[in-house]
Write a protein that holds these residues in place. Structure first.
Motif, short mmCIF file in Angstrom:
data_model
loop_
_atom_site.label_atom_id
_atom_site.label_comp_id
_atom_site.label_asym_id
_atom_site.label_seq_id
_atom_site.Cartn_x
_atom_site.Cartn_y
_atom_site.Cartn_z
N GLY A 193 10.65 -66.70 -19.87
CA GLY A 193 10.01 -66.96 -18.57
C GLY A 193 10.98 -67.21 -17.50
O GLY A 193 10.54 -67.65 -16.28
N SER A 194 12.12 -67.53 -17.67
CA SER A 194 13.30 -67.78 -16.59
C SER A 194 13.45 -66.54 -15.67
O SER A 194 14.07 -66.98 -14.69
N PHE A 195 13.31 -65.23 -16.11
CA PHE A 195 13.78 -64.17 -15.46
C PHE A 195 12.64 -63.30 -15.47
O PHE A 195 11.76 -62.83 -16.35
N VAL A 196 12.31 -62.80 -14.13
CA VAL A 196 11.16 -62.02 -13.89
C VAL A 196 11.34 -60.61 -13.25
O VAL A 196 12.26 -60.46 -12.50
N VAL A 197 10.48 -59.69 -13.89
CA VAL A 197 10.74 -58.37 -12.94
C VAL A 197 9.24 -57.92 -12.40
O VAL A 197 8.15 -57.87 -13.27
N ASP A 198 9.30 -57.77 -11.24
CA ASP A 198 7.88 -57.60 -10.72
C ASP A 198 8.47 -56.77 -9.41
O ASP A 198 9.74 -56.42 -9.01
N PRO A 199 7.40 -55.87 -8.65
CA PRO A 199 7.76 -54.89 -7.57
C PRO A 199 8.90 -55.54 -6.76
O PRO A 199 9.66 -54.98 -6.09
N LEU A 200 8.41 -56.92 -6.34
CA LEU A 200 9.49 -57.38 -5.26
C LEU A 200 10.80 -57.65 -5.78
O LEU A 200 11.77 -57.30 -5.06
N ALA A 201 10.97 -57.99 -7.04
CA ALA A 201 12.45 -58.03 -7.43
C ALA A 201 12.93 -56.79 -7.43
O ALA A 201 14.21 -56.52 -7.06
N THR A 202 12.48 -55.72 -7.97
CA THR A 202 12.73 -54.44 -8.18
C THR A 202 13.16 -53.66 -6.58
O THR A 202 14.23 -53.40 -6.34
N TYR A 203 12.15 -54.14 -5.82
CA TYR A 203 12.45 -53.48 -4.30
C TYR A 203 13.86 -54.38 -3.76
O TYR A 203 14.58 -53.67 -3.29
N ALA A 204 13.96 -55.45 -3.89
CA ALA A 204 15.13 -56.30 -3.44
C ALA A 204 16.67 -55.68 -4.24
O ALA A 204 17.22 -55.59 -3.47
N LYS A 205 16.27 -55.36 -5.45
CA LYS A 205 17.31 -55.00 -6.34
C LYS A 205 17.96 -53.77 -5.72
O LYS A 205 19.10 -53.23 -5.61
N VAL A 206 16.98 -52.85 -5.40
CA VAL A 206 17.55 -51.46 -4.97
C VAL A 206 18.11 -51.50 -3.81
O VAL A 206 19.26 -50.88 -3.67
N LEU A 207 17.46 -52.40 -2.86
CA LEU A 207 18.24 -52.39 -1.62
C LEU A 207 19.51 -53.14 -1.61
O LEU A 207 20.56 -52.68 -0.86
N ILE A 208 19.62 -54.32 -2.43
CA ILE A 208 20.85 -54.87 -2.53
C ILE A 208 21.78 -53.98 -3.10
O ILE A 208 23.00 -53.78 -2.48
N ALA A 209 21.60 -53.08 -3.87
CA ALA A 209 22.70 -52.27 -4.63
C ALA A 209 23.03 -51.43 -3.72
O ALA A 209 24.21 -50.88 -3.41
#
Lengths: 202, 482
Positions: free
Chosen positions: B70-86
């Motif tokens: 439960g300390s690491f979460v993958v949700d649409p927000l995280a995915t969106y941010a990760k793609v943009l960060i990359a």
């Protein structure tokens, strides 16, 4: 039981004497050596109360890393310890105050343990029947907290890369060891036979 | 944790695992190949970061979930941010190649550190636990401290690195103090548990939350925690500044959104007040601070402070539309700022880089293409309709107005007008002044990225996408916090 008691009294006595000597020793190198002795005996005391993981940590981290670092600092830096000790009396009251506060804290913590309800959870920290300390900590650290553990490892890796990037300099004049070159060297490259005539020198 | 859970966790964290393993592989390769291979490592790191972004998008299970207890979460927000960060980090890596070669900074450690910083950012946007949050921030910051001081022979760069490090350590202290208070009063470090415990808010919890927010505000360089920004932006090597200005800001603000909305929905009235103060102060400091600047990197530093203030305005509403507005604003901001930094990297004379605003004079005559791109980008960041920046500000202010925060929206609008002054001054220099000494040809990748981001913020191309699927995507991403 008698053996344990004997071990406790010996270790405790040595720990107290060496801790006192850390402060009393005039030579800073001896001071560090006494400190290492104090760490070792405290590790022994930890083993006696069944906290073998703490004992290992104490030896590995404090003796292996911290004390050796102290030793490096003391031996490699030119610190004038006689001069450092000059203001001893001047700072004495303040030091005594800090010591008093620490002593009070120790007594308070100790008394809560001694006078606590014997069945309270805080007193039952160690049970001989369960898994050992190291096992219990390992089970949590490498299982539940594996993510933090690995991530903390990467943080340390970055610190290491950073230290090297920011400080390592390759000076042009420095000659480095080249094992291949050393092995490839033949006697005829390095040794020259000269027929010296008597009385004339080379 | 059995093997099946661990495998599932690792699959969810696939981009992070890729980055960590890839960074170590690149480091080993770099150590053995030496600094001659630095450009090769740079290219490989760019691909690695892009691949991690692609993995976040395509490989990680679409419905996401929790990993590592439960300390690491993958949700649409995280995915969106990760793609943009990359994407932004890859752009910063591409931008750095010519600069590093010219300034004799081409070392293998540079791209490795950028990859590790990206790893930290991805961990930040995925964290659902105070410990994970802190480790992610430290991972990212530590890599960025080193990058800021990367040009170690330059006094300014060393000063920037040291200043960033010391103030960063201070902010970590604030953050940890807040986190320990929250843990003490809520009894858990996990966001879901804190959300349950904060049902009856205690003064200690609010106290901790304020400290936590202060630590996080430092990371997005929001006033009054902005002091480091101008010096670090000016002193750090320009491609590093280009990286600073985009991806870490996005990661930190997404982290702020998650840290406020997930564990503290009950305390929303309390944290909204703090956010309003930070937001209004940032807009003011950013807008007025930039007026007197003559160095373009310092100007961009104040501009980023102001922009963080604007990005916080919708969050002050504390609604779903607020998170949406923040994401829209940040998306447009990171693209625009990366483009502007591409233009700054194109400011070269024969004797080296130049950074004064006056050096831009006459750019339209010597480099018409670059001048057009920079003008579009500056108009966009100033918020001139019909460019994307205008819509960003629109979506940022509407949630605040809907939540009744008229004064904040009006203040934001006034600060936009003040900020427009220095953007327009740059445009006047570019088009109407004479060059004293023309700049030499810009590096190809700088031209490409400047043109690319100018096209993205140009409404004719972006509107058909943004009006339909883009907005839907962002509101889907924002919805994962509610």
């Amino acid at each position: 039981m008698a053996l344990q008691a004997a071990a406790f009294w010996i270790l405790a006595a040595v720990a107290v004497v060496s801790a006192f000597s850390v402060v009393a020793a005039r030579n800073p190198v001896r001071s560090v050596m006494w400190l290492i002795c104090a760490f070792f005996t405290s590790a022994g005391l930890f083993v006696l109360i069944g906290a073998e993981f703490l004992a290992m940590l104490l030896v590995v981290v404090y003796v292996g890393a911290v004390a050796v670092l102290f030793l490096f600092v003391v031996m490699m830096l030119d610190v004038d310890f006689v001069e450092l000790n000059q203001g001893f009396l001047q700072y004495m009251p303040f030091g005594a105050l800090v010591s008093l506060i620490l002593l009070t804290e120790l007594v308070l913590v100790g008394s809560t343990f001694v006078f606590a309800d014997p069945d309270a959870a805080g007193r039952a920290a160690f049970s001989a029947a369960g898994p050992t300390n190291a096992e219990a900590i390992g089970a949590v650290l490498y299982d539940q907290y594996i993510y933090y553990f690995q991530a903390a490892g990467i943080v340390l890796l970055i610190a290491m890369i950073g230290a090297i990037v920011l400080t390592l300099r390759h000076k042009p004049g420095v000659r480095r060891q080249d094992v291949g070159k050393q092995v490839a060297r033949r006697p005829k490259d390095g040794v020259e036979l000269i027929d010296v005539k008597p009385g004339s020198g080379i | 944790m059995d093997v099946a859970t661990l495998t599932a966790s690792l699959q969810l964290a696939a981009p992070e695992v890729m980055l960590a393993v890839g960074a170590m592989a690149l480091l080993m390769f770099g150590v053995f190949a030496g600094d001659r291979a630095a450009m090769l490592v740079n290219a490989a790191a760019t691909l690695l970061v892009l691949a991690a972004g692609a993995a976040a998008l395509f490989y990680v299970p679409a419905d996401g979930g929790e990993a590592f207890s439960g300390s690491f979460v993958v949700d649409p927000l995280a995915t969106y941010a990760k793609v943009l960060i990359a994407a932004m980090a890859a752009a910063a890596l591409v931008l750095s190649s010519t600069y590093l070669q010219n300034e004799k900074l081409a070392k293998c450690e540079y791209p490795v550190l950028v990859v590790l910083a990206v790893l930290g950012m991805m961990m930040m946007v995925s964290s659902r636990d105070l410990i994970a949050l802190y480790i992610g921030i430290e991972l990212q910051s530590l890599a960025l401290y080193v990058l800021a001081a990367f040009n170690r022979d330059s006094l300014r760069a060393s000063e920037a690195g040291l200043k960033y490090f010391v103030l960063g350590a201070l902010s970590s202290g604030l953050l940890l103090y807040g986190a320990s208070l929250i843990y003490g009063f809520a009894g858990s470090t996990q966001f879901t548990e804190i959300a349950i415990a904060s049902g009856e808010p205690s003064i200690g919890l609010i106290f901790g939350l304020v400290f936590l927010l202060s630590g996080l505000a430092f990371k997005i360089s929001a006033a009054p925690f902005h002091m480091w920004t101008p010096d670090v932006y000016e002193g750090a090597p320009t491609p590093v500044t280009a990286l600073f200005a985009a991806a870490p800001k996005l990661a930190a603000i997404v982290l702020i959104a998650r840290t406020l909305f997930e564990p503290f929905p009950v305390l929303s009235d309390e944290w909204r007040q703090v956010l309003m103060a930070i937001s209004a102060l940032s807009m003011g400091v950013g807008a007025f601070g930039a007026l007197a600047q003559t160095n373009i990197k310092r100007l961009m530093a104040y501009s980023s402070i102001a922009n963080m203030g604007f990005a916080l305005v919708p969050l002050c509403a504390g609604t779903l539309k607020g998170v949406e507005g923040m994401l829209i604003y940040m998306t447009i901001y990171v693209v625009t700022t990366t483009g502007i930094f591409a233009c700054i990297l194109a400011m070269r004379r024969r004797e080296g880089m130049v950074e004064e605003i006056s050096d831009l004079a006459g750019l339209s005559k010597t480099h018409p293409g670059l001048a057009t791109a920079l003008t579009v980008l500056l108009f966009s960041i100033a918020g001139v309709p019909p460019l994307a920046g205008f819509f960003g500000k629109l979506y940022a202010f509407i949630p605040a107005i809907e939540a009744g925060l008229y004064w904040l929206a009006v203040f934001g609008f006034l600060m936009t007008v003040v900020a427009a002054f220095y953007y327009l001054r740059l445009i006047k220099l570019i088009w109407f002044d004479e060059a004293e000494q023309p700049l030499i040809a810009a590096p190809r990748e700088a031209n490409l990225i400047a043109a690319g981001s100018a096209l993205v913020v140009f409404p004719i191309l972006i509107l058909p996408f943004a009006a339909g699927p883009g907005l839907e995507l962002i509101s889907y991403a924002a919805g994962s916090l509610f």
